[in-house]
Design a protein around this motif. Sequence first.
Motif, PDB file in Angstrom:
ATOM      1  N   TRP A 103      14.231  24.155  22.817  1.00  0.00           N
ATOM      2  CA  TRP A 103      12.757  23.662  23.001  1.00  0.00           C
ATOM      3  C   TRP A 103      12.255  23.899  21.959  1.00  0.00           C
ATOM      4  N   SER A 104      11.508  22.990  21.083  1.00  0.00           N
ATOM      5  CA  SER A 104      10.571  23.192  20.232  1.00  0.00           C
ATOM      6  C   SER A 104       8.961  22.555  20.234  1.00  0.00           C
ATOM      7  N   VAL A 105       8.288  23.129  19.416  1.00  0.00           N
ATOM      8  CA  VAL A 105       6.814  22.883  19.551  1.00  0.00           C
ATOM      9  C   VAL A 105       6.467  22.258  18.211  1.00  0.00           C
ATOM     10  N   ALA A 106       6.040  21.219  18.322  1.00  0.00           N
ATOM     11  CA  ALA A 106       5.423  20.540  17.177  1.00  0.00           C
ATOM     12  C   ALA A 106       3.925  21.152  16.698  1.00  0.00           C
ATOM     13  N   ILE A 107       4.143  21.540  15.464  1.00  0.00           N
ATOM     14  CA  ILE A 107       2.686  22.032  14.757  1.00  0.00           C
ATOM     15  C   ILE A 107       2.061  20.872  14.074  1.00  0.00           C
ATOM     16  N   GLU A 108       1.106  20.521  14.163  1.00  0.00           N
ATOM     17  CA  GLU A 108       0.119  19.221  13.450  1.00  0.00           C
ATOM     18  C   GLU A 108      -1.168  19.478  13.306  1.00  0.00           C
ATOM     19  N   GLY A 109      -1.651  18.744  12.421  1.00  0.00           N
ATOM     20  CA  GLY A 109      -3.223  18.565  12.307  1.00  0.00           C
ATOM     21  C   GLY A 109      -3.526  19.576  11.010  1.00  0.00           C
ATOM     22  N   GLU A 110      -4.591  20.123  11.294  1.00  0.00           N
ATOM     23  CA  GLU A 110      -5.355  20.933   9.999  1.00  0.00           C
ATOM     24  C   GLU A 110      -4.761  22.455  10.003  1.00  0.00           C
ATOM     25  N   VAL A 111      -3.377  22.317   9.586  1.00  0.00           N
ATOM     26  CA  VAL A 111      -2.704  23.548   9.065  1.00  0.00           C
ATOM     27  C   VAL A 111      -2.032  23.257   7.845  1.00  0.00           C
ATOM     28  N   SER A 112      -1.769  24.607   6.985  1.00  0.00           N
ATOM     29  CA  SER A 112      -1.106  24.305   5.858  1.00  0.00           C
ATOM     30  C   SER A 112       0.514  24.390   6.219  1.00  0.00           C
ATOM     31  N   LYS A 113       0.854  24.789   7.248  1.00  0.00           N
ATOM     32  CA  LYS A 113       2.396  24.947   7.419  1.00  0.00           C
ATOM     33  C   LYS A 113       2.575  23.988   8.965  1.00  0.00           C
ATOM     34  N   PRO A 114       2.495  22.956   8.745  1.00  0.00           N
ATOM     35  CA  PRO A 114       2.913  22.021   9.833  1.00  0.00           C
ATOM     36  C   PRO A 114       4.351  22.139  10.095  1.00  0.00           C
ATOM     37  N   GLY A 115       4.794  21.566  11.350  1.00  0.00           N
ATOM     38  CA  GLY A 115       6.355  21.343  11.558  1.00  0.00           C
ATOM     39  C   GLY A 115       6.984  21.616  12.834  1.00  0.00           C
ATOM     40  N   LEU A 116       8.192  21.201  13.166  1.00  0.00           N
ATOM     41  CA  LEU A 116       8.781  21.294  14.308  1.00  0.00           C
ATOM     42  C   LEU A 116       9.523  22.866  14.412  1.00  0.00           C
ATOM     43  N   VAL A 117       8.782  23.524  15.295  1.00  0.00           N
ATOM     44  CA  VAL A 117       9.419  24.889  15.467  1.00  0.00           C
ATOM     45  C   VAL A 117      10.130  25.258  16.471  1.00  0.00           C
ATOM     46  N   PRO A 118      11.416  25.620  16.536  1.00  0.00           N
ATOM     47  CA  PRO A 118      12.292  25.795  17.510  1.00  0.00           C
ATOM     48  C   PRO A 118      11.410  27.211  18.371  1.00  0.00           C
ATOM     49  N   LEU A 119      11.711  27.155  19.633  1.00  0.00           N
ATOM     50  CA  LEU A 119      10.972  28.259  20.221  1.00  0.00           C
ATOM     51  C   LEU A 119      11.453  29.716  19.978  1.00  0.00           C
ATOM     52  N   GLU A 120      12.775  29.791  19.513  1.00  0.00           N
ATOM     53  CA  GLU A 120      13.197  31.103  19.018  1.00  0.00           C
ATOM     54  C   GLU A 120      12.611  31.499  17.796  1.00  0.00           C
ATOM     55  N   ASP A 121      12.238  30.476  16.828  1.00  0.00           N
ATOM     56  CA  ASP A 121      11.561  30.852  15.606  1.00  0.00           C
ATOM     57  C   ASP A 121      10.228  31.426  15.776  1.00  0.00           C
ATOM     58  N   LEU A 122       9.439  30.607  16.760  1.00  0.00           N
ATOM     59  CA  LEU A 122       7.793  30.691  17.239  1.00  0.00           C
ATOM     60  C   LEU A 122       7.804  32.488  17.847  1.00  0.00           C
ATOM     61  N   LEU A 123       8.989  32.926  18.527  1.00  0.00           N
ATOM     62  CA  LEU A 123       8.864  34.238  19.145  1.00  0.00           C
ATOM     63  C   LEU A 123       9.624  35.423  18.268  1.00  0.00           C
ATOM     64  N   ARG A 124      10.537  34.598  17.146  1.00  0.00           N
ATOM     65  CA  ARG A 124      11.029  35.667  16.387  1.00  0.00           C
ATOM     66  C   ARG A 124      10.168  36.963  15.442  1.00  0.00           C
ATOM     67  N   GLY A 125      10.624  38.170  15.694  1.00  0.00           N
ATOM     68  CA  GLY A 125       9.898  39.334  15.197  1.00  0.00           C
ATOM     69  C   GLY A 125       8.551  39.787  15.703  1.00  0.00           C
ATOM     70  N   ARG A 126       8.237  38.873  16.988  1.00  0.00           N
ATOM     71  CA  ARG A 126       7.095  39.223  17.722  1.00  0.00           C
ATOM     72  C   ARG A 126       7.355  40.245  18.963  1.00  0.00           C
ATOM     73  N   VAL A 127       6.579  40.955  19.253  1.00  0.00           N
ATOM     74  CA  VAL A 127       6.685  41.832  20.391  1.00  0.00           C
ATOM     75  C   VAL A 127       6.141  41.418  21.652  1.00  0.00           C
ATOM     76  N   LEU A 128       7.032  41.212  22.485  1.00  0.00           N
ATOM     77  CA  LEU A 128       6.739  40.662  23.924  1.00  0.00           C
ATOM     78  C   LEU A 128       5.560  41.476  24.676  1.00  0.00           C
TER      79      LEU A 128
END
Length: 316
Positions: A103-128
């Motif tokens: 699963w990936s989430v596309a980050i688009e629009g008014e951002v300096s870091k757009p991209g297709l982000v795998p879910l693992e990367d979105l969660l990496r290093g974050r505290v649940l």
Amino acid sequence: MNCRSSEITAESLYLRRREFLRSAAAATAGLALAPAVGCEAEPQAKPVSGPGKELADVVPGPFSSDEQPTPWKKASSYNNFYEFGTDKDDPSRRAGSLRTEPWSVAIEGEVSKPGLVPLEDLLRGRVLEERIYRLRCVEAWSMVIPWVGIPLGEALRAFEPTSQAKFVEFTTLYDPEQMPGQRRRVLAWPYVEGLRIDEAMHPLSLLAVGMYGRVLPNQNGAPIRLVVPWKYGFKSIKSIVRIRFTREQPINSWNRSAPQEYGFYANVNPEVDHPRWSQARERRIGDFRKRPTLPFNGYAEQVAGLYRGMDLRAQF
Ligand SMILES: Nc1nc2c(c(=O)[nH]1)N[C@H]1C(S)=C(S)[C@@H](COP(=O)(O)O)O[C@H]1N2
Ligand SMILES: [Mo]
């Protein structure tokens, strides 16, 4: 067997039970709770899959309600997820066809870091975090669910929104093969929701990946969904594949389909009735009696300031 009372026992002990299970006393605690656990497992609707994988290293988050969580069985079998049908038990019966990995989430629009982000990367290093939130549906029922997730604002900030980013738009997967409800045009697919940027950045807003200590069941919006507890449930969009930062206010699906009934803000407001029914009270799933609905679903202290100066009857 009287399931109601033992079910309540199981849920009220749910947090402590998880602690017990981790501790050396696991064997004894497990024995003591065995009857309640058995009752909890009694089926209401046939689940598409068993309870998800247990999530490790979850810490208690802020803002948790001290109310009794709704039994897992109810929270995972009484759902709104029109991509799988419009009946409450459709999602739990049919959402097995949704493939949540990869699963990936596309980050688009008014951002300096757009991209297709795998879910693992979105969660990496974050505290649940676990946050026990009330969720109040516009249909005048509510639940209390221990969500597991990460603060939405923190996740969004990592993509560095520009100063032009005034709103955030979220989109659900569109794939009629996996989501058979999309073959019928009950809504203009894909499902779209939106928040004003300050609402999205508010510390109450959660990106959830689990509930009750486990990976989200498909019917509850796996693998990643919003939970915005001061708004009607339809704002809490499920199975998100795109997050777009915009200058203009997004057109959310329910507003598009029935603008006189569903607005953009959708803040829980007991004083503004839905055109076809009252919003003054609600039925907590599992309860018999209705209870009064609270402004902002009881989160006024945290969020009322976001709307100072706005007419929330006009901007509903
Ligand atoms: N993609 C998508 N998200 C959705 C919905 C939907 O039909 N499709 N229903 C919404 C509504 S109306 C509610 S009340 C909540 C229900 O969440 P739950 O089933 O986890 O309790 O999901 C919301 N998110
Ligand atoms: Mo809802």
